[in-house]
Design a protein around this motif. Structure first.
Motif, PDB file in Angstrom:
ATOM      1  N   ARG A   1     -40.120   1.147  -6.315  1.00  0.00           N
ATOM      2  CA  ARG A   1     -41.076   1.756  -5.389  1.00  0.00           C
ATOM      3  C   ARG A   1     -40.308   2.245  -4.165  1.00  0.00           C
ATOM      4  O   ARG A   1     -39.519   1.518  -3.575  1.00  0.00           O
ATOM      5  CB  ARG A   1     -42.139   0.752  -4.973  1.00  0.00           C
ATOM      6  CG  ARG A   1     -43.144   1.346  -3.967  1.00  0.00           C
ATOM      7  CD  ARG A   1     -44.308   0.432  -3.707  1.00  0.00           C
ATOM      8  NE  ARG A   1     -45.161   0.264  -4.869  1.00  0.00           N
ATOM      9  CZ  ARG A   1     -46.075   1.142  -5.290  1.00  0.00           C
ATOM     10  NH1 ARG A   1     -46.222   2.275  -4.641  1.00  0.00           N
ATOM     11  NH2 ARG A   1     -46.813   0.903  -6.338  1.00  0.00           N
ATOM     12  N   ARG A   2     -40.575   3.502  -3.820  1.00  0.00           N
ATOM     13  CA  ARG A   2     -39.995   4.095  -2.611  1.00  0.00           C
ATOM     14  C   ARG A   2     -41.142   4.698  -1.822  1.00  0.00           C
ATOM     15  O   ARG A   2     -41.643   5.761  -2.166  1.00  0.00           O
ATOM     16  CB  ARG A   2     -38.976   5.170  -2.967  1.00  0.00           C
ATOM     17  CG  ARG A   2     -37.798   4.628  -3.742  1.00  0.00           C
ATOM     18  CD  ARG A   2     -36.828   5.712  -4.102  1.00  0.00           C
ATOM     19  NE  ARG A   2     -35.902   5.230  -5.109  1.00  0.00           N
ATOM     20  CZ  ARG A   2     -35.250   6.020  -5.948  1.00  0.00           C
ATOM     21  NH1 ARG A   2     -35.398   7.322  -5.884  1.00  0.00           N
ATOM     22  NH2 ARG A   2     -34.438   5.498  -6.841  1.00  0.00           N
ATOM     23  N   GLY A   3     -41.567   4.009  -0.814  1.00  0.00           N
ATOM     24  CA  GLY A   3     -42.727   4.442  -0.037  1.00  0.00           C
ATOM     25  C   GLY A   3     -43.977   4.321  -0.892  1.00  0.00           C
ATOM     26  O   GLY A   3     -44.269   3.264  -1.427  1.00  0.00           O
ATOM     27  N   THR A   4     -44.682   5.423  -1.059  1.00  0.00           N
ATOM     28  CA  THR A   4     -45.921   5.388  -1.850  1.00  0.00           C
ATOM     29  C   THR A   4     -45.690   5.750  -3.316  1.00  0.00           C
ATOM     30  O   THR A   4     -46.601   5.636  -4.123  1.00  0.00           O
ATOM     31  CB  THR A   4     -46.970   6.366  -1.266  1.00  0.00           C
ATOM     32  OG1 THR A   4     -46.418   7.674  -1.249  1.00  0.00           O
ATOM     33  CG2 THR A   4     -47.374   5.945   0.131  1.00  0.00           C
ATOM     34  N   TRP A   5     -44.474   6.187  -3.664  1.00  0.00           N
ATOM     35  CA  TRP A   5     -44.188   6.619  -5.029  1.00  0.00           C
ATOM     36  C   TRP A   5     -43.303   5.617  -5.756  1.00  0.00           C
ATOM     37  O   TRP A   5     -42.505   4.915  -5.149  1.00  0.00           O
ATOM     38  CB  TRP A   5     -43.503   7.982  -5.033  1.00  0.00           C
ATOM     39  CG  TRP A   5     -44.344   9.061  -4.444  1.00  0.00           C
ATOM     40  CD1 TRP A   5     -44.144   9.705  -3.259  1.00  0.00           C
ATOM     41  CD2 TRP A   5     -45.545   9.616  -4.994  1.00  0.00           C
ATOM     42  NE1 TRP A   5     -45.133  10.621  -3.041  1.00  0.00           N
ATOM     43  CE2 TRP A   5     -46.011  10.593  -4.099  1.00  0.00           C
ATOM     44  CE3 TRP A   5     -46.271   9.382  -6.152  1.00  0.00           C
ATOM     45  CZ2 TRP A   5     -47.153  11.334  -4.322  1.00  0.00           C
ATOM     46  CZ3 TRP A   5     -47.417  10.122  -6.379  1.00  0.00           C
ATOM     47  CH2 TRP A   5     -47.847  11.087  -5.472  1.00  0.00           C
ATOM     48  N   VAL A   6     -43.433   5.610  -7.081  1.00  0.00           N
ATOM     49  CA  VAL A   6     -42.561   4.791  -7.928  1.00  0.00           C
ATOM     50  C   VAL A   6     -41.674   5.744  -8.715  1.00  0.00           C
ATOM     51  O   VAL A   6     -42.145   6.740  -9.266  1.00  0.00           O
ATOM     52  CB  VAL A   6     -43.379   3.899  -8.883  1.00  0.00           C
ATOM     53  CG1 VAL A   6     -42.452   3.086  -9.782  1.00  0.00           C
ATOM     54  CG2 VAL A   6     -44.300   2.974  -8.091  1.00  0.00           C
TER      55      VAL A   6
ATOM     56  N   CYS B   1     -45.069  10.981  -9.742  1.00  0.00           N
ATOM     57  CA  CYS B   1     -45.798  12.207  -9.399  1.00  0.00           C
ATOM     58  C   CYS B   1     -45.338  13.391 -10.248  1.00  0.00           C
ATOM     59  O   CYS B   1     -46.092  14.343 -10.437  1.00  0.00           O
ATOM     60  CB  CYS B   1     -45.662  12.526  -7.910  1.00  0.00           C
ATOM     61  SG  CYS B   1     -43.964  12.791  -7.356  1.00  0.00           S
TER      62      CYS B   1
ATOM     63  N   CYS C   1     -39.959  10.719 -10.373  1.00  0.00           N
ATOM     64  CA  CYS C   1     -41.077  10.144  -9.626  1.00  0.00           C
ATOM     65  C   CYS C   1     -42.305  10.181 -10.529  1.00  0.00           C
ATOM     66  O   CYS C   1     -42.487  11.124 -11.308  1.00  0.00           O
ATOM     67  CB  CYS C   1     -41.308  10.973  -8.363  1.00  0.00           C
ATOM     68  SG  CYS C   1     -42.759  10.465  -7.430  1.00  0.00           S
TER      69      CYS C   1
ATOM     70  N   SER D   1     -49.775   5.569 -15.885  1.00  0.00           N
ATOM     71  CA  SER D   1     -49.245   4.330 -15.295  1.00  0.00           C
ATOM     72  C   SER D   1     -49.194   3.214 -16.322  1.00  0.00           C
ATOM     73  O   SER D   1     -48.232   2.435 -16.359  1.00  0.00           O
ATOM     74  CB  SER D   1     -50.089   3.908 -14.095  1.00  0.00           C
ATOM     75  OG  SER D   1     -49.922   4.822 -13.042  1.00  0.00           O
TER      76      SER D   1
END
Length: 130
Positions: free
Chosen positions: A95-100, A65, A63, A79
């Motif tokens: 992209r999965r929800g708010t995270w890549v 994050c 992720c 990024s």
């Protein structure tokens, strides 16, 4: 770095055959342009470390994050570097929800590896240079 071995998916003979080692035959113009993009992306220490972090991350994907902590640069800079790696064809993302999430594309590494493949260990002196 993890000793986790990543499976090479979707690799066929044509994927690696396009880039035979430079010691066997000269590189064509189109292949040189494609490979130069990859090498240029890897010429930055932050991007090289990012690729290593992604490749060695548990499960073979990371992720965004999880990728910002080890660096002394801002999140937008991370990024940007990830975008360069993606555009060079070295990593994939989703992209999965708010995270890549990012993962290394094994076929790209196979291309680079095949290009730089040495002709044989017997031709390299013990010191590693001629």
């Amino acid at each position: 770095m993890s000793n986790l071995e990543l499976p090479v998916l979707g690799q066929d003979a044509t994927a690696v055959a396009c880039c035979s080692p430079m010691v066997r035959e000269p590189l064509g113009e189109e292949a040189a342009v494609d490979l130069a993009k990859m090498f240029k992306a890897l010429s930055d220490p932050v991007r090289l470390r990012l690729l290593s972090l992604i490749a060695s991350h548990e499960g073979g994907e990371a992720c965004v994050c999880d990728l910002t902590g080890p660096f002394d640069v801002s999140q937008p800079t991370i990024s940007h570097h990830l975008k360069v790696l993606r555009e060079a064809g070295l990593v994939g993302s989703e992209r999965r929800g708010t995270w890549v999430y990012y993962w290394v594309l094994p076929a790209a590494l196979a291309k680079l590896s095949a290009l730089l493949q040495a002709p044989g260990a017997a031709t390299v002196p013990a010191g590693g240079a001629r």
